[in-house]
Design a protein around this motif. Sequence first.
Motif, PDB file in Angstrom:
ATOM      1  N   VAL A 125       0.870  -1.187   0.000  1.00  0.00           N
ATOM      2  CA  VAL A 125       0.000   0.000   0.000  1.00  0.00           C
ATOM      3  C   VAL A 125       0.901   1.230   0.000  1.00  0.00           C
ATOM      4  N   PRO A 126       1.387   1.617  -1.185  1.00  0.00           N
ATOM      5  CA  PRO A 126       2.268   2.782  -1.254  1.00  0.00           C
ATOM      6  C   PRO A 126       1.503   4.066  -0.933  1.00  0.00           C
ATOM      7  N   SER A 127       2.201   5.015  -0.348  1.00  0.00           N
ATOM      8  CA  SER A 127       1.567   6.311  -0.103  1.00  0.00           C
ATOM      9  C   SER A 127       1.288   6.977  -1.447  1.00  0.00           C
ATOM     10  N   PRO A 128       0.076   7.481  -1.670  1.00  0.00           N
ATOM     11  CA  PRO A 128      -0.238   8.126  -2.949  1.00  0.00           C
ATOM     12  C   PRO A 128       0.262   9.574  -3.020  1.00  0.00           C
ATOM     13  N   THR A 129       1.444   9.805  -2.461  1.00  0.00           N
ATOM     14  CA  THR A 129       1.986  11.161  -2.402  1.00  0.00           C
ATOM     15  C   THR A 129       2.089  11.796  -3.790  1.00  0.00           C
ATOM     16  N   PHE A 130       2.587  11.029  -4.758  1.00  0.00           N
ATOM     17  CA  PHE A 130       2.820  11.590  -6.095  1.00  0.00           C
ATOM     18  C   PHE A 130       1.712  11.251  -7.082  1.00  0.00           C
ATOM     19  N   THR A 131       1.102  10.062  -6.925  1.00  0.00           N
ATOM     20  CA  THR A 131       0.017   9.673  -7.838  1.00  0.00           C
ATOM     21  C   THR A 131      -1.298  10.346  -7.423  1.00  0.00           C
ATOM     22  N   LEU A 132      -1.348  10.856  -6.203  1.00  0.00           N
ATOM     23  CA  LEU A 132      -2.514  11.490  -5.569  1.00  0.00           C
ATOM     24  C   LEU A 132      -3.635  10.505  -5.248  1.00  0.00           C
ATOM     25  N   VAL A 133      -3.729   9.404  -6.021  1.00  0.00           N
ATOM     26  CA  VAL A 133      -4.746   8.401  -5.679  1.00  0.00           C
ATOM     27  C   VAL A 133      -4.252   7.003  -6.030  1.00  0.00           C
ATOM     28  N   GLN A 134      -4.621   6.049  -5.180  1.00  0.00           N
ATOM     29  CA  GLN A 134      -4.387   4.627  -5.459  1.00  0.00           C
ATOM     30  C   GLN A 134      -5.716   3.936  -5.154  1.00  0.00           C
ATOM     31  N   SER A 135      -6.133   3.053  -6.047  1.00  0.00           N
ATOM     32  CA  SER A 135      -7.418   2.365  -5.845  1.00  0.00           C
ATOM     33  C   SER A 135      -7.188   0.879  -5.628  1.00  0.00           C
ATOM     34  N   PHE A 150      -6.692   8.630  -1.351  1.00  0.00           N
ATOM     35  CA  PHE A 150      -6.187   9.903  -1.885  1.00  0.00           C
ATOM     36  C   PHE A 150      -5.181  10.538  -0.925  1.00  0.00           C
ATOM     37  N   ASP A 151      -4.199  11.226  -1.483  1.00  0.00           N
ATOM     38  CA  ASP A 151      -3.347  12.123  -0.710  1.00  0.00           C
ATOM     39  C   ASP A 151      -3.303  13.433  -1.494  1.00  0.00           C
ATOM     40  N   LEU A 152      -3.984  14.439  -0.981  1.00  0.00           N
ATOM     41  CA  LEU A 152      -4.153  15.686  -1.740  1.00  0.00           C
ATOM     42  C   LEU A 152      -3.108  16.742  -1.403  1.00  0.00           C
ATOM     43  N   TYR A 153      -2.039  16.325  -0.665  1.00  0.00           N
ATOM     44  CA  TYR A 153      -1.032  17.296  -0.238  1.00  0.00           C
ATOM     45  C   TYR A 153      -0.458  18.073  -1.429  1.00  0.00           C
ATOM     46  N   ARG A 154      -0.223  17.373  -2.546  1.00  0.00           N
ATOM     47  CA  ARG A 154       0.396  18.009  -3.711  1.00  0.00           C
ATOM     48  C   ARG A 154      -0.616  18.460  -4.758  1.00  0.00           C
ATOM     49  N   LEU A 155      -1.866  18.502  -4.375  1.00  0.00           N
ATOM     50  CA  LEU A 155      -2.896  18.963  -5.321  1.00  0.00           C
ATOM     51  C   LEU A 155      -2.615  20.412  -5.709  1.00  0.00           C
ATOM     52  N   SER A 156      -2.618  20.697  -7.021  1.00  0.00           N
ATOM     53  CA  SER A 156      -2.272  22.046  -7.443  1.00  0.00           C
ATOM     54  C   SER A 156      -3.502  22.888  -7.761  1.00  0.00           C
ATOM     55  N   SER A 157      -4.614  22.270  -8.110  1.00  0.00           N
ATOM     56  CA  SER A 157      -5.801  23.062  -8.449  1.00  0.00           C
ATOM     57  C   SER A 157      -7.057  22.206  -8.319  1.00  0.00           C
ATOM     58  N   ALA A 158      -8.187  22.878  -8.246  1.00  0.00           N
ATOM     59  CA  ALA A 158      -9.453  22.151  -8.131  1.00  0.00           C
ATOM     60  C   ALA A 158      -9.707  21.318  -9.377  1.00  0.00           C
ATOM     61  N   SER A 159      -9.242  21.814 -10.535  1.00  0.00           N
ATOM     62  CA  SER A 159      -9.504  21.057 -11.770  1.00  0.00           C
ATOM     63  C   SER A 159      -8.748  19.735 -11.771  1.00  0.00           C
ATOM     64  N   GLU A 160      -7.643  19.687 -11.016  1.00  0.00           N
ATOM     65  CA  GLU A 160      -6.914  18.430 -10.914  1.00  0.00           C
ATOM     66  C   GLU A 160      -7.772  17.368 -10.216  1.00  0.00           C
ATOM     67  N   LEU A 161      -8.637  17.810  -9.315  1.00  0.00           N
ATOM     68  CA  LEU A 161      -9.559  16.875  -8.663  1.00  0.00           C
ATOM     69  C   LEU A 161     -10.481  16.242  -9.688  1.00  0.00           C
TER      70      LEU A 161
END
Length: 153
Positions: free
Chosen positions: A60-70, A80-91
Motif C-alpha cells: 500500500v504505497p503512499s499516494p503522495t505523487f500519484t494522488l490516488v491509489q485504488s 487519496f493524498d491531496l497534499y500536492r494537489l495544485s488546483s481544483a480542476s486536478e480533482l
Amino acid sequence: MAGLERFLADEAATARLGEDLAMALRPGDVLALKGDLGAGKSTLARALIRALADDTALDVPSPTFTLVQSYDTRVPVHHFDLYRLSSASELDELGFDDALTQGAALVEWPQRAETRMPASALWIELDHQGEARRASLSGQGATFERAARSLAM
Ligand code: ADP
Ligand code: MG
C-alpha cells in the motif's frame, strides 16, 4: 457534531484503529484523515486497506505523487493524498467526485478539497501527543455513527 477520541500509544495502536474502522466500512463511506506530516494518516490508511484486502502484506504505497491509489478490496477503496494537489480542476482529472460514489474513499489532506468533501464524511484528526498520537473522530452522518458503535465494542 458528535465526537469520539482514542489514544494511540504506538504505531500498532494506529494500525488497530485502521483495522477496527475497516470492519465498519461500507461502500460510499468517506473518511477524511487530517493531521500534520508524520501524524499517522498513511499508517492508518494502510492498515485499513490491508484489513479490507485480508492481506497483511499487501503493498500500500503512499499516494503522495500519484494522488490516488485504488484497491479492488471487499469494499473497493480509493486512497487519496491531496497534499500536492495544485488546483481544483486536478480533482476532476482524478475523478474525485466519481470515486466518492464508487466504493469508499480515504482522503489525506482533505482540507485541500474542503468544499468537495461530502457532509456525511467521517473526520479523523491525528495529533502528536509526545511520542504517541491521539485520534479525534467526528461527523454527522451514518458513517460516524457506525464507526462509533464499532469502536465502542
Ligand atoms: P502521515 O501520512 O500522516 O504523514 P505516516 O503514517 O506516513 O504519516 O507516518 C507516521 C509515522 O509515525 C510513522 O513513522 C509511524 O511509524 C509513526 N506512528 C504512527 N502511529 C504512531 C503512534 N500512535 N505513536 C507513535 N508513532 C506512530
Ligand atoms: Mg501520508
